[in-house]
Scaffold this motif. Sequence first.
Motif, mmCIF file in Angstrom:
data_model
loop_
_atom_site.group_PDB
_atom_site.id
_atom_site.type_symbol
_atom_site.label_atom_id
_atom_site.label_comp_id
_atom_site.label_asym_id
_atom_site.label_seq_id
_atom_site.Cartn_x
_atom_site.Cartn_y
_atom_site.Cartn_z
ATOM 1 N N PHE A 94 25.576 -12.843 2.547
ATOM 2 C CA PHE A 94 25.565 -12.117 3.827
ATOM 3 C C PHE A 94 26.474 -10.892 3.810
ATOM 4 O O PHE A 94 26.035 -9.759 4.017
ATOM 5 N N ASN A 95 27.743 -11.090 3.554
ATOM 6 C CA ASN A 95 28.681 -9.976 3.644
ATOM 7 C C ASN A 95 28.555 -9.014 2.466
ATOM 8 O O ASN A 95 28.784 -7.806 2.624
ATOM 9 N N THR A 96 28.178 -9.521 1.291
ATOM 10 C CA THR A 96 27.932 -8.615 0.166
ATOM 11 C C THR A 96 26.798 -7.657 0.498
ATOM 12 O O THR A 96 26.868 -6.456 0.182
ATOM 13 N N LEU A 97 25.747 -8.157 1.148
ATOM 14 C CA LEU A 97 24.630 -7.304 1.538
ATOM 15 C C LEU A 97 25.051 -6.276 2.586
ATOM 16 O O LEU A 97 24.567 -5.135 2.585
ATOM 17 N N THR A 105 23.553 3.666 4.835
ATOM 18 C CA THR A 105 23.111 3.713 6.222
ATOM 19 C C THR A 105 24.332 3.714 7.131
ATOM 20 O O THR A 105 25.444 3.405 6.694
ATOM 21 N N SER A 106 24.109 4.055 8.386
ATOM 22 C CA SER A 106 25.221 4.201 9.330
ATOM 23 C C SER A 106 25.626 2.861 9.921
ATOM 24 O O SER A 106 24.870 1.878 9.886
ATOM 25 N N ALA A 107 26.826 2.842 10.499
ATOM 26 C CA ALA A 107 27.290 1.630 11.177
ATOM 27 C C ALA A 107 26.392 1.301 12.359
ATOM 28 O O ALA A 107 26.139 0.128 12.653
ATOM 29 N N THR A 108 25.891 2.324 13.054
ATOM 30 C CA THR A 108 25.006 2.085 14.194
ATOM 31 C C THR A 108 23.723 1.407 13.761
ATOM 32 O O THR A 108 23.257 0.453 14.395
ATOM 33 N N ASN A 109 23.113 1.888 12.679
ATOM 34 C CA ASN A 109 21.890 1.259 12.191
ATOM 35 C C ASN A 109 22.137 -0.183 11.771
ATOM 36 O O ASN A 109 21.325 -1.085 12.039
ATOM 37 N N MET A 110 23.271 -0.419 11.101
ATOM 38 C CA MET A 110 23.573 -1.783 10.677
ATOM 39 C C MET A 110 23.729 -2.704 11.879
ATOM 40 O O MET A 110 23.219 -3.832 11.882
ATOM 41 N N ALA A 111 24.422 -2.231 12.909
ATOM 42 C CA ALA A 111 24.614 -3.055 14.107
ATOM 43 C C ALA A 111 23.290 -3.306 14.812
ATOM 44 O O ALA A 111 23.042 -4.403 15.322
ATOM 45 N N MET A 112 22.420 -2.279 14.851
ATOM 46 C CA MET A 112 21.120 -2.453 15.499
ATOM 47 C C MET A 112 20.281 -3.500 14.777
ATOM 48 O O MET A 112 19.686 -4.385 15.387
ATOM 49 N N ILE A 113 20.234 -3.419 13.452
ATOM 50 C CA ILE A 113 19.440 -4.381 12.689
ATOM 51 C C ILE A 113 20.033 -5.781 12.814
ATOM 52 O O ILE A 113 19.311 -6.773 12.943
ATOM 53 N N MET A 185 20.351 -4.342 4.999
ATOM 54 C CA MET A 185 20.840 -4.966 6.220
ATOM 55 C C MET A 185 19.836 -5.961 6.777
ATOM 56 O O MET A 185 20.219 -6.984 7.360
ATOM 57 N N LEU A 186 18.551 -5.686 6.610
ATOM 58 C CA LEU A 186 17.533 -6.664 7.020
ATOM 59 C C LEU A 186 17.698 -7.963 6.229
ATOM 60 O O LEU A 186 17.592 -9.059 6.788
ATOM 61 N N ALA A 187 17.961 -7.835 4.935
ATOM 62 C CA ALA A 187 18.189 -9.029 4.116
ATOM 63 C C ALA A 187 19.445 -9.762 4.570
ATOM 64 O O ALA A 187 19.471 -11.007 4.639
ATOM 65 N N ALA A 188 20.499 -9.007 4.904
ATOM 66 C CA ALA A 188 21.729 -9.637 5.394
ATOM 67 C C ALA A 188 21.488 -10.391 6.692
ATOM 68 O O ALA A 188 22.016 -11.489 6.904
ATOM 69 N N THR A 189 20.680 -9.804 7.576
ATOM 70 C CA THR A 189 20.380 -10.445 8.856
ATOM 71 C C THR A 189 19.664 -11.776 8.650
ATOM 72 O O THR A 189 19.952 -12.768 9.326
#
Length: 320
Positions: A94-97, A105-113, A185-189
Amino acid sequence: MAVLERPRTPRAGTARAVGLALALTATVIWSGNFVIARALHATVPPVQTAFWRWIVALVAVAPLTLPEVRRQWPVIRRHLPHLAGAALLGVTLFNTLIYQAGRTTSATNMAMIAAGSPLLIAAFDRLGRRRAAPAPDGAPDDGAPLGPRRIAGMLLALAGVVVLVGGGSPAALARLDLAPGDLWMLAATATFAGYSALLRRRPDGIGQRAYLFMTFALGAAMLLPAYGVSLAVEGGFPLTAATAGPLLYIGVLSSAVAFFTWNKAIALVGAARAGVVYYLQPVCVALLSYAVLGEGAGPVQVGCMALIVAGVALGAGGKR
């Protein structure tokens, strides 16, 4: 003959309030991960960030957890496959991804996903419930259908997240391209959703602290080969205040504190209801960006945050 009095259990309303507060605490702390992922992306390789995060976390939790691990070792040994699965999803991957995603990618995109996690958590939780026995340690029976109220709350919060990312403009949202980091980030989610659903099946006889230590230790061990490859290919990183400070944050707060509070939240309110609180992460990231980077929030952002908060309140609340 003495009569044994049944132990008192907390009222459902109080347990729910405590569980939601713990889920919110973990969500707020984890929001800093996205900012740190961007801050370290040019100086510390993702695998090395993740590895040292869990080493710091193990040192932080060892004094409080090792006595419980020793007492419960026979039970822990019997359930090593479950612990290894939870460690792989929640610690190794999770956190490695997330740190890999922060490179492109941006922090905003990561938070959105990441805000899509509640939908996956609910789905994985239902799949797990069909194949598993009732949850141990008094965990709530959260396997019933979501119901129209919780579904409405999840959709309302998701709408707020989508509009927030699009800046209130459908055209801007349509032009949102998926960078490689978005795919990471999708994989992390997905791994986080699987981890949260697996928590509900925590084996009886393994306490919260022992569970935490074992997942940290197994997850760090599984990262060790990748860490060696990263050192050989990418080299190390300079140990300065700019790198040590973020690593201490993610090792102590994002790991030792946040994982304990999240695990306890799921034990109290279930994976699906705790997952709804996770929708607040984009709001937390926006506030953190304002505090750290000085980025202000306009009317669109404020309105979207109100939608997200309203959706969380609707979806995470009880029947009343």
